[in-house]
Design an enzyme around this catalytic site. Structure first.
Site, PDB file in Angstrom:
ATOM      1  N   LEU A  66       0.839  -1.200   0.000  1.00 10.28           N
ATOM      2  CA  LEU A  66       0.000   0.000   0.000  1.00 10.28           C
ATOM      3  C   LEU A  66       0.880   1.258   0.000  1.00 10.28           C
ATOM      4  O   LEU A  66       2.061   1.197   0.331  1.00 10.28           O
ATOM      5  CB  LEU A  66      -0.915  -0.023   1.223  1.00 10.28           C
ATOM      6  CG  LEU A  66      -1.871  -1.236   1.265  1.00 10.28           C
ATOM      7  CD1 LEU A  66      -2.489  -1.394   2.651  1.00 10.28           C
ATOM      8  CD2 LEU A  66      -2.950  -1.112   0.205  1.00 10.28           C
ATOM      9  N   PRO A  67       0.310   2.409  -0.365  1.00 10.84           N
ATOM     10  CA  PRO A  67       1.143   3.599  -0.581  1.00 10.84           C
ATOM     11  C   PRO A  67       1.842   4.166   0.644  1.00 10.84           C
ATOM     12  O   PRO A  67       2.964   4.652   0.558  1.00 10.84           O
ATOM     13  CB  PRO A  67       0.143   4.624  -1.144  1.00 10.84           C
ATOM     14  CG  PRO A  67      -0.991   3.824  -1.669  1.00 10.84           C
ATOM     15  CD  PRO A  67      -1.078   2.629  -0.778  1.00 10.84           C
ATOM     16  N   THR A  97       5.884   1.120   2.127  1.00  9.86           N
ATOM     17  CA  THR A  97       6.869   2.029   2.707  1.00  9.86           C
ATOM     18  C   THR A  97       6.155   2.773   3.823  1.00  9.86           C
ATOM     19  O   THR A  97       5.496   3.782   3.593  1.00  9.86           O
ATOM     20  CB  THR A  97       7.411   3.007   1.656  1.00  9.86           C
ATOM     21  OG1 THR A  97       7.977   2.268   0.576  1.00  9.86           O
ATOM     22  CG2 THR A  97       8.479   3.910   2.263  1.00  9.86           C
ATOM     23  N   LYS A 172      14.275   0.826   4.995  1.00  7.48           N
ATOM     24  CA  LYS A 172      13.664   1.231   3.725  1.00  7.48           C
ATOM     25  C   LYS A 172      13.678   2.744   3.561  1.00  7.48           C
ATOM     26  O   LYS A 172      14.016   3.269   2.496  1.00  7.48           O
ATOM     27  CB  LYS A 172      12.242   0.690   3.660  1.00  7.48           C
ATOM     28  CG  LYS A 172      11.377   1.260   2.564  1.00  7.48           C
ATOM     29  CD  LYS A 172      11.794   0.822   1.177  1.00  7.48           C
ATOM     30  CE  LYS A 172      10.740   1.249   0.156  1.00  7.48           C
ATOM     31  NZ  LYS A 172      11.132   0.949  -1.220  1.00  7.48           N
ATOM     32  N   LYS A 241       6.683  11.809  -0.666  1.00 12.39           N
ATOM     33  CA  LYS A 241       6.132  11.231   0.563  1.00 12.39           C
ATOM     34  C   LYS A 241       7.205  10.491   1.339  1.00 12.39           C
ATOM     35  O   LYS A 241       7.302  10.602   2.563  1.00 12.39           O
ATOM     36  CB  LYS A 241       4.966  10.303   0.206  1.00 12.39           C
ATOM     37  CG  LYS A 241       4.294   9.616   1.371  1.00 12.39           C
ATOM     38  CD  LYS A 241       4.868   8.236   1.670  1.00 12.39           C
ATOM     39  CE  LYS A 241       4.692   7.281   0.517  1.00 12.39           C
ATOM     40  NZ  LYS A 241       5.245   5.937   0.826  1.00 12.39           N
TER      41      LYS A 241
END
Length: 307
Positions: A66-67, A97, A172, A241
């Protein structure tokens, strides 16, 4: 291919999730998937679930792609979300992320239901996903990871256990920040090289045998200078983001971040000029737009598209 395992749950089968799910299907796994666009599930060979709840009730292992953390939290904590239907012995693997602090909170809530969370940051992009060559940065219980490794092997070439829950998503964000710095800085250099009249292939050959070498000079710009932007990867909006999430992370750690200004400015520029949903490699076009309408491919100035 005949299924060799129980169904694997998958929530979020977009750009990366769909490619990963396809690798799982090709490896012989039945995939029960949920996406807001059901055609994404069928496109990768999975079976369409009617809801997040159906995936959670049916599958012992559920993967999320998912975003960002806000979306992950909505999927996990929603009224008919993962947490409401989680059970003892279930494993949730978050490939998103996500912010480590959010990951830790979800881990605690899932643990109360007897479920285990692994946070598994991914690197390598769409091309590596299609080849099953992703790098995974995993946080969580060692025994749970060991049980999950055969599944992860379907879409990854390297799996690193980075530590306790949250460590994978931390690694990450650190990696993505360096990626953002390299991409935005190299984009600026390539625009400058074009305006200086340099042969950009020669410039890349120089950089790739010199101290300026980085992932962008080796893997991105050899394609971009010929007009191939490697579409399908992280967008400028998602890159922005990730950089903002990195800034929040290091601020919480009490670490100074003088180097975050450049990628924030570069990808912020890309967003303001209308490139938000384009692959992050187009940050070079955003920099080119404000540098005399420069495009680094085809030898052309004044080739920027109107925004």
């Amino acid at each position: 291919m005949t299924s060799t395992t129980a169904p694997v749950g998958f929530i979020g089968l977009g750009n990366m999730g769909g490619r990963i799910a396809r690798r799982l299907v090709d490896a012989g796994h039945d995939v029960l998937g949920y996406d807001t666009r059901p055609e994404h599930v069928t496109a990768c060979g999975g079976s369409v679930a009617a809801s997040v709840a159906e995936v959670t009730r049916t599958c012992d292992v559920v993967l999320l792609s998912l975003p960002e953390s806000k979306v992950v939290e909505a999927v996990v904590l929603g009224e008919e979300g993962v947490l409401a239907h989680a059970r003892d012995g279930q494993t949730l693997i978050d490939l998103s992320t996500s912010a480590p602090a959010s990951t830790l909170r979800l881990h605690g809530q899932l643990a109360e239901k007897g479920a285990t969370l692994l946070d598994a940051g991914i690197s390598g992009g769409a091309a590596a996903a299609e080849k099953g060559a992703l790098t995974l940065m995993v946080g969580g219980d060692t025994a749970t990871l060991d049980r999950a490794r055969p599944l992860l092997a379907a879409f990854s070439a390297h799996v690193f256990h980075c530590g306790a829950v949250g460590a994978g998503h931390t690694a990450k964000l650190l990696n993505n920040f360096l990626n953002a710095v390299a991409l935005s800085a190299t984009a600026e250099v390539m625009v400058a090289g074009r305006k200086a009249g340099l042969d950009l292939q020669v410039l890349l050959d120089v950089l790739n045998t010199s101290s300026g070498v980085n992932f962008a000079t080796r893997n991105r710009f050899p394609k971009i200078i010929h007009g191939d932007y490697l579409k399908g990867g992280l967008t400028n909006a998602l890159m922005m983001k990730d950089v903002l999430a990195y800034v929040d992370l290091v601020a919480g750690l009490g670490v100074a971040s003088p180097n975050s200004c450049a990628p924030l400015a570069s990808f912020g520029l890309a967003l303001q000029l209308g490139y938000a949903d384009d692959i992050s490699n187009t940050v070079v076009d955003a920099i080119g737009d404000v540098s005399g309408r420069v495009r680094i491919h085809d030898g052309a100035y004044d080739a920027g598209k109107d925004r």
